[in-house]
Design a protein around this motif. Structure first.
Motif, PDB file in Angstrom:
ATOM      1  N   ASP A 195      -7.005 -10.877   3.125  1.00  0.00           N
ATOM      2  CA  ASP A 195      -7.367  -9.878   2.158  1.00  0.00           C
ATOM      3  C   ASP A 195      -6.005  -9.546   1.355  1.00  0.00           C
ATOM      4  O   ASP A 195      -5.199  -9.012   1.839  1.00  0.00           O
ATOM      5  N   PRO A 196      -5.980  -9.929  -0.074  1.00  0.00           N
ATOM      6  CA  PRO A 196      -4.832  -9.687  -0.810  1.00  0.00           C
ATOM      7  C   PRO A 196      -4.462  -8.025  -1.095  1.00  0.00           C
ATOM      8  O   PRO A 196      -3.408  -7.797  -1.177  1.00  0.00           O
ATOM      9  N   SER A 197      -5.591  -7.223  -0.928  1.00  0.00           N
ATOM     10  CA  SER A 197      -5.163  -5.941  -1.302  1.00  0.00           C
ATOM     11  C   SER A 197      -4.425  -5.421  -0.013  1.00  0.00           C
ATOM     12  O   SER A 197      -3.773  -4.377  -0.064  1.00  0.00           O
ATOM     13  N   VAL A 198      -4.763  -5.839   1.142  1.00  0.00           N
ATOM     14  CA  VAL A 198      -3.881  -5.437   2.315  1.00  0.00           C
ATOM     15  C   VAL A 198      -2.541  -5.771   2.274  1.00  0.00           C
ATOM     16  O   VAL A 198      -1.713  -5.100   2.542  1.00  0.00           O
ATOM     17  N   VAL A 199      -2.144  -7.069   1.751  1.00  0.00           N
ATOM     18  CA  VAL A 199      -1.053  -7.729   1.576  1.00  0.00           C
ATOM     19  C   VAL A 199      -0.192  -6.859   0.740  1.00  0.00           C
ATOM     20  O   VAL A 199       0.803  -6.401   0.787  1.00  0.00           O
ATOM     21  N   ALA A 200      -0.942  -6.382  -0.391  1.00  0.00           N
ATOM     22  CA  ALA A 200      -0.229  -5.676  -1.520  1.00  0.00           C
ATOM     23  C   ALA A 200       0.079  -4.197  -0.931  1.00  0.00           C
ATOM     24  O   ALA A 200       1.170  -3.656  -1.412  1.00  0.00           O
ATOM     25  N   LEU A 201      -0.812  -3.694  -0.336  1.00  0.00           N
ATOM     26  CA  LEU A 201      -0.508  -2.554   0.264  1.00  0.00           C
ATOM     27  C   LEU A 201       0.715  -2.385   1.211  1.00  0.00           C
ATOM     28  O   LEU A 201       1.545  -1.397   1.059  1.00  0.00           O
ATOM     29  N   LEU A 244       6.686  -6.223  10.229  1.00  0.00           N
ATOM     30  CA  LEU A 244       4.974  -6.770  10.480  1.00  0.00           C
ATOM     31  C   LEU A 244       5.421  -8.103   9.755  1.00  0.00           C
ATOM     32  O   LEU A 244       5.427  -8.322   8.693  1.00  0.00           O
ATOM     33  N   ARG A 245       5.328  -9.213  10.697  1.00  0.00           N
ATOM     34  CA  ARG A 245       5.536 -10.664  10.117  1.00  0.00           C
ATOM     35  C   ARG A 245       4.457 -10.913   9.174  1.00  0.00           C
ATOM     36  O   ARG A 245       4.674 -11.651   8.140  1.00  0.00           O
ATOM     37  N   GLU A 246       3.112 -10.764   9.469  1.00  0.00           N
ATOM     38  CA  GLU A 246       2.030 -11.043   8.515  1.00  0.00           C
ATOM     39  C   GLU A 246       1.543  -9.722   7.876  1.00  0.00           C
ATOM     40  O   GLU A 246       0.577  -9.134   8.587  1.00  0.00           O
ATOM     41  N   PRO A 247       1.489  -9.609   6.786  1.00  0.00           N
ATOM     42  CA  PRO A 247       1.289  -8.075   6.060  1.00  0.00           C
ATOM     43  C   PRO A 247      -0.396  -8.102   6.302  1.00  0.00           C
ATOM     44  O   PRO A 247      -1.038  -6.990   6.541  1.00  0.00           O
ATOM     45  N   ALA A 248      -1.175  -9.165   6.025  1.00  0.00           N
ATOM     46  CA  ALA A 248      -2.548  -9.178   6.045  1.00  0.00           C
ATOM     47  C   ALA A 248      -3.181  -8.917   7.423  1.00  0.00           C
ATOM     48  O   ALA A 248      -4.280  -8.338   7.703  1.00  0.00           O
ATOM     49  N   ALA A 249      -2.199  -8.911   8.626  1.00  0.00           N
ATOM     50  CA  ALA A 249      -2.540  -8.643   9.992  1.00  0.00           C
ATOM     51  C   ALA A 249      -2.584  -7.012  10.210  1.00  0.00           C
ATOM     52  O   ALA A 249      -2.917  -6.786  11.304  1.00  0.00           O
ATOM     53  N   LEU A 250      -2.261  -6.303   9.230  1.00  0.00           N
ATOM     54  CA  LEU A 250      -2.206  -4.836   9.460  1.00  0.00           C
ATOM     55  C   LEU A 250      -3.447  -4.306  10.137  1.00  0.00           C
ATOM     56  O   LEU A 250      -3.343  -3.673  11.028  1.00  0.00           O
ATOM     57  N   PRO A 251      -4.605  -4.490   9.786  1.00  0.00           N
ATOM     58  CA  PRO A 251      -5.855  -3.955  10.679  1.00  0.00           C
ATOM     59  C   PRO A 251      -5.821  -4.397  11.913  1.00  0.00           C
ATOM     60  O   PRO A 251      -5.941  -3.578  12.880  1.00  0.00           O
ATOM     61  N   GLY A 252      -5.396  -5.697  11.959  1.00  0.00           N
ATOM     62  CA  GLY A 252      -5.521  -5.997  13.529  1.00  0.00           C
ATOM     63  C   GLY A 252      -4.451  -5.240  14.421  1.00  0.00           C
ATOM     64  O   GLY A 252      -4.483  -4.982  15.416  1.00  0.00           O
ATOM     65  N   TRP A 253      -3.006  -5.384  13.632  1.00  0.00           N
ATOM     66  CA  TRP A 253      -2.217  -4.754  14.414  1.00  0.00           C
ATOM     67  C   TRP A 253      -2.443  -3.012  14.836  1.00  0.00           C
ATOM     68  O   TRP A 253      -2.511  -2.633  15.959  1.00  0.00           O
ATOM     69  N   SER A 259       3.932   4.864  15.143  1.00  0.00           N
ATOM     70  CA  SER A 259       4.724   3.616  15.427  1.00  0.00           C
ATOM     71  C   SER A 259       4.425   2.873  14.446  1.00  0.00           C
ATOM     72  O   SER A 259       5.261   1.921  14.102  1.00  0.00           O
ATOM     73  N   LEU A 260       3.513   3.103  13.423  1.00  0.00           N
ATOM     74  CA  LEU A 260       3.544   2.267  11.964  1.00  0.00           C
ATOM     75  C   LEU A 260       4.817   2.224  11.240  1.00  0.00           C
ATOM     76  O   LEU A 260       5.142   1.245  10.636  1.00  0.00           O
ATOM     77  N   VAL A 261       5.375   3.749  11.261  1.00  0.00           N
ATOM     78  CA  VAL A 261       6.261   4.093  10.416  1.00  0.00           C
ATOM     79  C   VAL A 261       7.393   3.041  10.805  1.00  0.00           C
ATOM     80  O   VAL A 261       8.320   2.794  10.039  1.00  0.00           O
ATOM     81  N   GLU A 262       7.575   2.999  12.223  1.00  0.00           N
ATOM     82  CA  GLU A 262       8.869   2.083  12.757  1.00  0.00           C
ATOM     83  C   GLU A 262       8.359   0.720  12.525  1.00  0.00           C
ATOM     84  O   GLU A 262       9.191  -0.145  12.143  1.00  0.00           O
ATOM     85  N   GLN A 263       7.137   0.305  12.748  1.00  0.00           N
ATOM     86  CA  GLN A 263       6.785  -1.080  12.972  1.00  0.00           C
ATOM     87  C   GLN A 263       6.611  -2.080  11.536  1.00  0.00           C
ATOM     88  O   GLN A 263       6.798  -3.215  11.272  1.00  0.00           O
ATOM     89  N   ALA A 269       0.922   4.012  -1.673  1.00  0.00           N
ATOM     90  CA  ALA A 269       0.433   3.020  -0.623  1.00  0.00           C
ATOM     91  C   ALA A 269       0.545   3.466   0.788  1.00  0.00           C
ATOM     92  O   ALA A 269      -0.588   3.054   1.444  1.00  0.00           O
ATOM     93  N   TRP A 270       1.441   4.190   1.229  1.00  0.00           N
ATOM     94  CA  TRP A 270       1.559   4.818   2.437  1.00  0.00           C
ATOM     95  C   TRP A 270      -0.134   5.753   2.610  1.00  0.00           C
ATOM     96  O   TRP A 270      -0.740   5.754   3.698  1.00  0.00           O
ATOM     97  N   ASP A 271       0.013   6.503   1.825  1.00  0.00           N
ATOM     98  CA  ASP A 271      -1.249   7.491   1.797  1.00  0.00           C
ATOM     99  C   ASP A 271      -2.529   6.505   1.825  1.00  0.00           C
ATOM    100  O   ASP A 271      -3.708   6.926   2.468  1.00  0.00           O
ATOM    101  N   GLU A 272      -2.755   5.616   0.867  1.00  0.00           N
ATOM    102  CA  GLU A 272      -3.940   4.593   0.809  1.00  0.00           C
ATOM    103  C   GLU A 272      -4.401   3.903   2.327  1.00  0.00           C
ATOM    104  O   GLU A 272      -5.174   3.646   2.758  1.00  0.00           O
ATOM    105  N   ILE A 273      -3.173   3.667   2.938  1.00  0.00           N
ATOM    106  CA  ILE A 273      -3.247   2.978   4.185  1.00  0.00           C
ATOM    107  C   ILE A 273      -3.765   3.817   5.368  1.00  0.00           C
ATOM    108  O   ILE A 273      -4.738   3.573   5.867  1.00  0.00           O
ATOM    109  N   VAL A 274      -3.256   5.101   5.225  1.00  0.00           N
ATOM    110  CA  VAL A 274      -3.827   6.084   6.213  1.00  0.00           C
ATOM    111  C   VAL A 274      -5.273   6.529   6.055  1.00  0.00           C
ATOM    112  O   VAL A 274      -6.161   6.431   6.896  1.00  0.00           O
ATOM    113  N   GLU A 275      -5.624   6.740   4.740  1.00  0.00           N
ATOM    114  CA  GLU A 275      -6.798   6.982   4.323  1.00  0.00           C
ATOM    115  C   GLU A 275      -7.812   5.700   4.471  1.00  0.00           C
ATOM    116  O   GLU A 275      -9.289   5.846   5.118  1.00  0.00           O
TER     117      GLU A 275
END
Length: 206
Positions: free
Chosen positions: A4-10, A65-74, A57-61, A21-27
């Motif tokens: 998902d390119p939108s996740v990578v962009a975020l 994060l090696r693969e930005p698109a893997a954020l939901p899985g993380w 934890s996300l603030v720190e990690q 972008a931080w706010d959108e990730i949380v929302e």
């Protein structure tokens, strides 16, 4: 989802300090975290604590994060791990009166115990850093990390803060958290451990 390119962009924007972008990730992913907590049948208070730990934890990690698109899985994995930790903690409390074979505890349980100690130290550092924030930052971050998420209009009314100021204020509070002695030391320690492991791995390969 991983493509998902939108996740990578975020993630890229958030790494660059983009407050929106931080706010959108949380929302976007607060409901994911909440649904996993609900599946583990955590109480509302425990779910709030789990959510807070995951977002801290996300603030720190996120920068690592090696693969930005893997954020939901993380996020899903981190939430499940934290839920399991809470469930195990409750189970241990119920078993405090049971006798445990000392040899089994030392030989078979040592690796798990070591990991638990590491996790406990990490959470303690994040909590210590959070407590060093001023009261306004603590209240704002707590409301933003609550599950389910608190609407911005409610936060605005509660803190007498313009809706448009919530994102920038949140970014400043998170920056303060990262600079707190406890969290800064934790980040340095984990970075040094990771770099040491990589050097060791290279040496073994060579």
């Amino acid at each position: 989802m991983r493509d998902d390119p939108s996740v990578v962009a975020l993630v890229v924007r958030a790494r660059g300090g983009d407050k929106d972008a931080w706010d959108e990730i949380v929302e976007r992913y607060a409901s994911l975290v909440w649904s996993i907590c609900k599946a583990f049948r955590l109480s509302r208070a425990d779910a709030d604590d789990v959510g807070q730990s995951v977002w801290l934890s996300l603030v720190e990690q996120l920068p690592r994060l090696r693969e930005p698109a893997a954020l939901p899985g993380w996020l899903a994995t981190a939430t499940r791990r934290e839920c399991l930790r809470w469930a195990h903690r409750a189970e241990r409390q119920q078993r405090l009166s049971l006798q445990v074979d000392a040899d089994v505890l030392v030989d078979a349980g040592a690796p798990a115990l070591d990991q638990e100690l590491i996790d406990t130290e990490r959470n303690a550092a994040l909590i210590a850093g959070f407590r060093q924030l001023d009261e306004r930052c603590q209240e704002l971050l707590s409301m933003l990390m609550r599950q389910p998420p608190v609407p911005y209009t409610d936060i605005s009314a509660k803190l007498s803060m313009a809706v448009g100021a919530i994102g920038p204020t949140r970014a400043r509070c998170l920056a303060k958290l990262r600079r707190s002695p406890a969290v800064a030391a934790l980040i340095r320690s984990e970075r040094e451990t990771q770099e040491g492991g990589e050097r060791h791995g290279h040496a073994v390969v060579e």
